[in-house]
Write an enzyme that holds these catalytic residues in place. Structure first.
Site, PDB file in Angstrom:
ATOM      1  CE  LYS A 121      -3.793  -0.308   2.564  1.00 20.89           C
ATOM      2  NZ  LYS A 121      -4.313  -0.375   3.527  1.00 20.89           N
ATOM      3  NE  ARG A 180      -5.409   3.650   3.664  1.00 18.26           N
ATOM      4  CZ  ARG A 180      -5.182   4.084   3.129  1.00 18.26           C
ATOM      5  NH1 ARG A 180      -4.949   5.034   2.322  1.00 18.26           N
ATOM      6  NH2 ARG A 180      -5.881   3.431   2.063  1.00 18.26           N
ATOM      7  N   GLY A 236      -8.365  -6.544   4.662  1.00 21.29           N
ATOM      8  CA  GLY A 236      -8.753  -6.990   5.930  1.00 21.29           C
ATOM      9  C   GLY A 236      -8.026  -7.854   6.998  1.00 21.29           C
ATOM     10  CG  MET A 243      -2.815  -6.897   8.931  1.00 21.22           C
ATOM     11  SD  MET A 243      -0.994  -5.929   8.561  1.00 21.22           S
ATOM     12  CE  MET A 243      -0.950  -5.788   7.629  1.00 21.22           C
ATOM     13  NE  ARG A 246      -6.084  -4.740  -2.719  1.00 22.07           N
ATOM     14  CZ  ARG A 246      -6.774  -4.183  -1.220  1.00 22.07           C
ATOM     15  NH1 ARG A 246      -6.022  -4.161  -0.589  1.00 22.07           N
ATOM     16  NH2 ARG A 246      -7.591  -4.508  -1.404  1.00 22.07           N
ATOM     17  CG  HIS A 298     -14.762  -9.603   4.547  1.00 21.22           C
ATOM     18  ND1 HIS A 298     -14.969 -10.871   4.464  1.00 21.22           N
ATOM     19  CD2 HIS A 298     -13.260  -9.549   4.508  1.00 21.22           C
ATOM     20  CE1 HIS A 298     -14.589 -11.149   4.575  1.00 21.22           C
ATOM     21  NE2 HIS A 298     -13.106 -10.449   5.154  1.00 21.22           N
ATOM     22  NE  ARG A 314      -4.610 -45.728 -13.218  1.00 20.65           N
ATOM     23  CZ  ARG A 314      -4.739 -44.450 -12.798  1.00 20.65           C
ATOM     24  NH1 ARG A 314      -4.122 -44.331 -11.735  1.00 20.65           N
ATOM     25  NH2 ARG A 314      -5.719 -43.587 -13.114  1.00 20.65           N
ATOM     26  NE  ARG A 339      -0.376 -49.495 -13.583  1.00 21.14           N
ATOM     27  CZ  ARG A 339      -0.394 -49.264 -12.734  1.00 21.14           C
ATOM     28  NH1 ARG A 339      -0.089 -48.023 -12.045  1.00 21.14           N
ATOM     29  NH2 ARG A 339      -2.374 -49.621 -11.998  1.00 21.14           N
ATOM     30  CD  GLU A 343       5.177 -49.194  -9.298  1.00 23.02           C
ATOM     31  OE1 GLU A 343       4.247 -47.521  -9.024  1.00 23.02           O
ATOM     32  OE2 GLU A 343       4.928 -49.862  -9.902  1.00 23.02           O
ATOM     33  CB  SER A 400       6.714 -43.981 -16.291  1.00 24.04           C
ATOM     34  OG  SER A 400       5.975 -43.540 -16.078  1.00 24.04           O
ATOM     35  CB  THR A 437       5.633 -40.506  -7.402  1.00 22.28           C
ATOM     36  OG1 THR A 437       4.693 -39.956  -8.092  1.00 22.28           O
ATOM     37  CG2 THR A 437       7.261 -39.905  -8.382  1.00 22.28           C
ATOM     38  CG  ASN A 438       0.391 -42.275  -6.121  1.00 24.08           C
ATOM     39  OD1 ASN A 438       0.839 -41.260  -6.441  1.00 24.08           O
ATOM     40  ND2 ASN A 438      -0.932 -42.418  -7.007  1.00 24.08           N
ATOM     41  CB  CYS A 462       2.474 -42.210 -14.384  1.00 25.22           C
ATOM     42  SG  CYS A 462       3.253 -43.886 -13.720  1.00 25.22           S
ATOM     43  CE1 TYR A 504       5.245 -39.755 -18.608  1.00 26.53           C
ATOM     44  CE2 TYR A 504       7.875 -40.559 -19.718  1.00 26.53           C
ATOM     45  CZ  TYR A 504       6.397 -41.307 -19.014  1.00 26.53           C
ATOM     46  OH  TYR A 504       6.329 -41.955 -18.857  1.00 26.53           O
TER      47      TYR A 504
HETATM   48  P1  ADP Z   1      -7.684  -1.767   4.184  1.00 26.44           P
HETATM   49  O1  ADP Z   1      -6.303  -2.342   3.467  1.00 26.44           O
HETATM   50  O2  ADP Z   1      -8.250  -2.547   4.844  1.00 26.44           O
HETATM   51  O3  ADP Z   1      -7.684  -2.054   2.775  1.00 26.44           O
HETATM   52  P2  ADP Z   1      -7.288   1.434   4.711  1.00 26.44           P
HETATM   53  O4  ADP Z   1      -5.886   1.520   4.946  1.00 26.44           O
HETATM   54  O5  ADP Z   1      -7.245   0.899   2.825  1.00 26.44           O
HETATM   55  O6  ADP Z   1      -7.558  -0.743   4.840  1.00 26.44           O
HETATM   56  O7  ADP Z   1      -8.263   1.757   5.141  1.00 26.44           O
HETATM   57  C1  ADP Z   1      -9.801   1.250   5.224  1.00 26.44           C
HETATM   58  C2  ADP Z   1     -10.646   2.094   4.522  1.00 26.44           C
HETATM   59  O8  ADP Z   1     -10.505   3.706   4.674  1.00 26.44           O
HETATM   60  C3  ADP Z   1     -10.419   2.279   3.011  1.00 26.44           C
HETATM   61  O9  ADP Z   1     -12.089   2.166   2.437  1.00 26.44           O
HETATM   62  C4  ADP Z   1      -9.765   3.496   2.830  1.00 26.44           C
HETATM   63  O10 ADP Z   1     -10.258   4.254   1.349  1.00 26.44           O
HETATM   64  C5  ADP Z   1     -10.267   4.643   3.893  1.00 26.44           C
HETATM   65  N1  ADP Z   1      -9.365   5.304   3.797  1.00 26.44           N
HETATM   66  C6  ADP Z   1      -8.169   4.974   4.262  1.00 26.44           C
HETATM   67  N2  ADP Z   1      -7.223   5.802   4.662  1.00 26.44           N
HETATM   68  C7  ADP Z   1      -8.422   6.622   4.398  1.00 26.44           C
HETATM   69  C8  ADP Z   1      -8.022   8.982   3.977  1.00 26.44           C
HETATM   70  N3  ADP Z   1      -6.901   9.282   4.072  1.00 26.44           N
HETATM   71  N4  ADP Z   1      -8.899   9.645   3.696  1.00 26.44           N
HETATM   72  C9  ADP Z   1      -9.916   8.972   3.695  1.00 26.44           C
HETATM   73  N5  ADP Z   1     -10.111   7.314   3.795  1.00 26.44           N
HETATM   74  C10 ADP Z   1      -9.514   7.046   3.941  1.00 26.44           C
HETATM   75 MG    MG Z   2       2.219 -48.360  -8.164  1.00 25.66          MG
HETATM   76 MG    MG Z   3      -7.746  -0.560   1.279  1.00 26.56          MG
END
Ligand code: ADP
Ligand code: MG
Ligand code: MG
Length: 908
Positions: A23, A92, A101, A103, A338, A454, A560, A616, A777, A796, A799-800, A864, A884
């Site tokens: 991020k 953040r 989500g 952390m 991302r 989510h 087989r 086989r 084998e 061949s 491997t089992n 195989c 192969y």
């Molecule tokens: P996550 O990794 O769980 O997406 P984020 O750090 O992106 O967490 O933040 C959670 C939410 O808060 C996201 O929707 C993000 O866009 C929003 N957010 C984070 N920082 C700001 C900011 N400075 N201003 C407005 N919204 C923010």
């Molecule tokens: Mg065998």
């Molecule tokens: Mg985010």
């Protein structure tokens, strides 16, 4: 001198995700390419590691943070802690690997009794100000002070009840003011201390808490599940970002977008937004957002800017991006980007189209698609022929179809799922703490939230079906009921969800197998071009062979023959052959089997022509074709009982008719003869019974003791070859001998092949070409590989069996009794029956390859076993110079891509 701990977005290196987190690195990169990112800075993951488990961030780090806060104040023109013009920030998390989500993040930090009036004054918007305040207290309370969320939610529910409103949106400024006061009280009660007023104290505590969330339960579980090791991501960085607000009015909004459709891969605007909302609202799924296309009508100028943002992101990253944005009073800010998590369909399509668009190379496209994820493409979809009426409709949030019992919480889903029950997790909305329920479920159904909620995001990442936002369903977790339009679902009721249409059906629906997209065909053709390994299929029937060809197998690496004997019309003949008490009787039975086998092979050859087919010879011990002794004893006991009843019935019947009973009542005779047959079979079963059949009379040992069996099979293969050639069909049969321990066994079988071949060549007046090879084998076969290669033209690895032999484990016992503990406590890195044991068995394989090629440089070597379809194992096979891999037909696409990866990664 310690290293630099803090980087402003203008100065951080956008490539250094290890240091800055994904991020943070992307916030730097986006700032530097001129996108409108709110100002901020990144505190490095290394700074987080220096804090370790200490209760607060080291003062050295905080000194740098303070100086960056001052720079931030200048850029924004506000002051942190100012009662007239307060600067608010978000704190953040963000590690090198994306863990959506998992952390924590704290928003609106910097509010207190002194700064709140400033915010109210400046914005002239009391509702907004108190809303921001109460959100901050709750988030900070939960994340930094460990106050349970439920205590805040209770207060919120109470206020809503008193105010007589259902949703948060119905609360007025005065309600939110009361709520903030109640929240402060909750914190005081729970922690025994007042809520921190000093803004720098707030900041330091927030930074500490976010660093700590790396080792939180959710995050640790996520890393374990997705095999994220410390070399991939070692701690989280912390991003401090000036707040922008999407909830200041109707000229504000917040949203999440993908640069291409993550469900289909289509090159189009995709995403959702909410007017007058803060970022977390979209992800949390509390309100159901609108599709981005509506913005075109609602906020045309901003839509145009959003399209431009999306184009810039793709042009820069050359990879599909998932981005977060907020519109504050008409200004668009980008808050995150991302690489987009997509399902395999979209992954394949976007990778191939980006090559066509000149954005990336074929090699990049190949490496971008994870081979194991291709399995998703082999998922079934619903067979909708006939009338089926859905009982509910939601959003198609993650494609594929799934059936299972409704389960209303993640814990129960986990328990049932573990015990092998198919379940669908049904929730109002899901949260990161439900993650274990996702792992256990076939699919996910929610009644709230959109395609970027989510539930949707996580399900897509896992390739599981998901229907989100089925608003017609009212889900009550407490009573374990979902009620909708004329339907009530109880826990345990079976439903089917279709993540491609958003439909929900009652009961288990029929499914149809998936089909191959053009893009996938293209990608796999590119894979074949670079791959050093050939991919063959394990297939025993013409149907499986047909599928193998469709999936692009270059031949059959393992056919087989015993599977051919299990069909109901052949098994009696096989049994007859086994029960034979003389050589003549056995030969008679074999003579009946011969034409059937020959026909089987001809069919296989026709389907596979002109590709090679490796057959086989018979491998399993003979008693596998007979019922178990217990089964027979039960049958005999039941027959005796029937006999008694039949006799009694006949007697009664004749008495009733007033006639005397004849001596040879037909029914008795029949039963007696069946009993005699069963008893004969029982004697044979007892005779064949072995203490350890796995290590007993099977494979080539059987072929040596009953040469007539192998001769029949060899004859069937060669005659089928000759007949196909007569019909103008090109065939390349290969005969493979199982369980070999010495070259002398091979010589014995080869003599039989040569004799029969000569005979059949004369009979059909054709020259036949048939390769002769050995399964490897047993451990002795590896040790003797040089001598085996004097007789065999190919090896061949089975491997089992070779895994069992290497470990001296029997698979069933190992997997049911001790292997789970071994892998859980890291005595073994993985289950060696699933992932090739490179350390141990790999050494044996390497030695066998070397020894074999010593005496026969042209020796063809393959694998195989089940490992032949496993990407990491394929990589190893490529490294040790195999020619192969052969795997089950549905895994062929996975193996083709994995083989290409192996070559590309080796050449790096
Ligand atoms: P996550 O990794 O769980 O997406 P984020 O750090 O992106 O967490 O933040 C959670 C939410 O808060 C996201 O929707 C993000 O866009 C929003 N957010 C984070 N920082 C700001 C900011 N400075 N201003 C407005 N919204 C923010
Ligand atoms: Mg065998
Ligand atoms: Mg985010």
């Amino acid at each position: 001198m310690h290293p630099k701990y803090v980087y402003a977005f203008e100065e951080g290196d956008g490539k250094n995700t290890q240091l800055l987190g994904g991020k943070g690195a992307n916030l730097c990169e986006m700032t530097q390419i001129g996108l409108n990112v709110p100002p901020g800075f990144v505190i490095t993951a290394a700074a987080g590691r220096t804090s370790g488990d200490t209760p607060s961030v080291p003062s050295g780090v905080m000194t740098e943070v303070r100086s960056h806060m001052h720079r931030l104040e200048k850029k924004v023109g506000k002051a942190f802690g100012s009662p007239t013009n307060p600067l608010l920030v978000s704190v953040r998390s963000g590690a090198a690997m994306s863990m959506p989500g998992m952390m924590d993040t704290i928003l609106n930090l910097g509010l207190n009794h002194a700064t709140l009036p400033g915010l109210l004054q400046q914005t002239k918007n009391e509702r907004f100000g108190y809303d921001a305040y109460r959100r901050f207290i709750q988030l900070f309370g939960k994340v930094a002070l460990g106050v349970p969320d439920a205590l805040f939610d209770e207060q919120c529910e109470a206020i809503k009840r008193d105010a007589g409103v259902k949703a948060d949106a119905g609360l007025r400024a005065s309600h939110l003011r009361d709520l903030s006061a109640r929240f402060l009280h909750v914190v005081q009660q729970q922690t025994g201390q007042p809520f921190p007023e000093d803004v720098y104290e707030q900041l330091a505590m927030a930074i500490t808490a976010v660093f700590r969330s790396w080792t939180g339960k959710r995050a640790v579980a996520y890393r374990r599940e997705f095999h994220i090791t410390p070399t991939m991501a070692n701690g989280t960085a912390v991003n401090v970002v000036a707040m922008v607000f999407g909830n200041m009015g109707d000229d504000c909004a917040t949203g999440v977008g993908f640069t291409r459709n993550p469900g289909t891969g289509a090159n189009e605007m995709y995403g959702e937004y909410l007017v007058n909302a803060q970022g977390e609202d979209v992800v949390a799924g509390l309100r159901t957002p609108k599709p981005v296309q509506e913005m075109q009508r609602e906020m045309p100028e901003l839509y145009r800017q959003l399209v431009a943002l999306r184009n810039t992101l793709e042009a820069h990253y050359h990879e599909v991006q998932e981005y977060e944005y907020t519109i504050e009073q008409g200004t668009l800010y980008c808050l995150q980007t991302r690489n987009g998590k997509m399902n395999a369909v979209a992954m394949v399509r976007t990778a191939v189209e980006m090559v066509h668009e000149g954005l990336i190379s074929k090699e990049q496209a190949l490496l971008r698609v994870n081979p194991s994820e291709l399995e998703q493409l082999l998922h079934p979809c619903l067979d909708l022929r006939g009338a089926h009426t859905p009982v509910a409709q939601g959003l198609p949030a993650s494609p594929g179809a799934a059936s299972g019992q409704c389960v209303f919480d993640a814990d129960r889903a986990e328990i049932l799922g573990r015990s092998g029950v198919k379940v669908i997790l049904v929730r109002e909305e899901t949260k990161p703490e439900d993650i274990h329920g996702f792992f256990a479920a076939q699919g996910i159904l929610t009644s709230r939230g959109g395609k970027t909620s989510h539930a949707a995001v996580v399900a897509r990442g896992m390739g599981k079906a998901c229907v989100a936002g089925a608003e017609g369903l009212h889900i009550e977790t407490k009573t374990r009921l979902a009620t909708g339009d004329g339907v009530t679902l109880h826990e345990g009721d079976v439903i089917t969800i279709d993540g491609s249409t958003g439909h929900v059906y009652l009961g288990e629906m029929p499914m149809i197998p998936p089909h191959f997209s053009d893009e996938l065909q293209t990608l796999l053709t590119w894979a074949d071009d670079v791959a050093g390994l050939e991919v063959l299929a394990n297939a025993d029937t013409p149907e499986a062979a047909t599928q193998a060809v469709q999936y692009g197998a270059m031949g059959i690496g393992l056919c087989r023959t015993e599977r051919m004997f299990n069909a109901s019309d052949r098994l009696p003949l096989m049994v007859e052959m086994i029960l034979a008490s003389t050589t003549e009787e056995r030969q008679q039975a074999l003579d009946k089997l011969l034409p059937i086998q020959r026909e089987d092979f001809m069919q296989m050859f026709r389907v596979m022509s002109p590709r090679p087919v490796t057959v086989r010879l018979l491998d399993p011990p003979m008693h596998e074709f007979l019922p178990s002794a217990q089964q027979l004893l039960d049958d005999i006991a039941a027959l005796h009982e029937e006999y008694r009843v039949a006799v009694k019935g006949q007697t009664t019947a004749f008495q009733a008719l007033g006639v005397s009973l004849p001596d040879d009542a037909p029914c008795e005779e029949l039963i007696t003869s069946v009993i005699a047959k069963k008893q004969q079979m029982l004697r044979k079963v007892q005779e064949l019974s072995e203490v350890n059949p796995m290590l007993g009379h099977r494979g080539v040992r059987l072929g040596i003791t009953y040469p007539a069996i192998y001769e029949m099979q060899i004859r069937a293969i060669l005659e089928a070859t000759a007949r196909c050639l007569q019909d103008g069909i090109q065939v390349w049969p290969e005969i493979m001998v199982p369980q070999v321990i010495t070259a002398r066994e091979l010589v014995r079988v080869k003599q039989a092949v040569e004799a029969l071949q000569q005979h059949i060549e004369t009979q059909y007046r054709r020259k036949l070409v048939c390769k002769f090879g050995s399964m490897i084998e047993t451990v002795r076969a590896c040790l003797q590989a040089d001598t085996l290669a004097e007789v065999a033209e190919f090896f061949s690895f089975g491997t089992n069996d070779l895994t069992q032999a290497t470990f001296s484990f029997s698979r069933e016992d190992a997997e049911s009794k001790f292997l789970p503990l071994y892998t859980a406590s890291q005595l073994l890195p993985e289950n060696p029956f699933e992932v090739l044991d490179v350390e141990g068995m790999g050494t044996l394989m390497q030695m066998a390859v070397a020894k074999g090629r010593q005496t026969n440089p042209l020796l063809k070597v393959g694998i195989c076993g089940e490992h032949g379809g496993h990407p990491a194992s394929i990589r190893f096979c490529s490294q040790i110079g195999l020619n192969y891999v052969s795997c089950s037909a549905p895994r062929v696409p996975v193996a083709r891509l994995a083989a290409a990866h192996a070559t590309l990664l080796e050449s790096r």
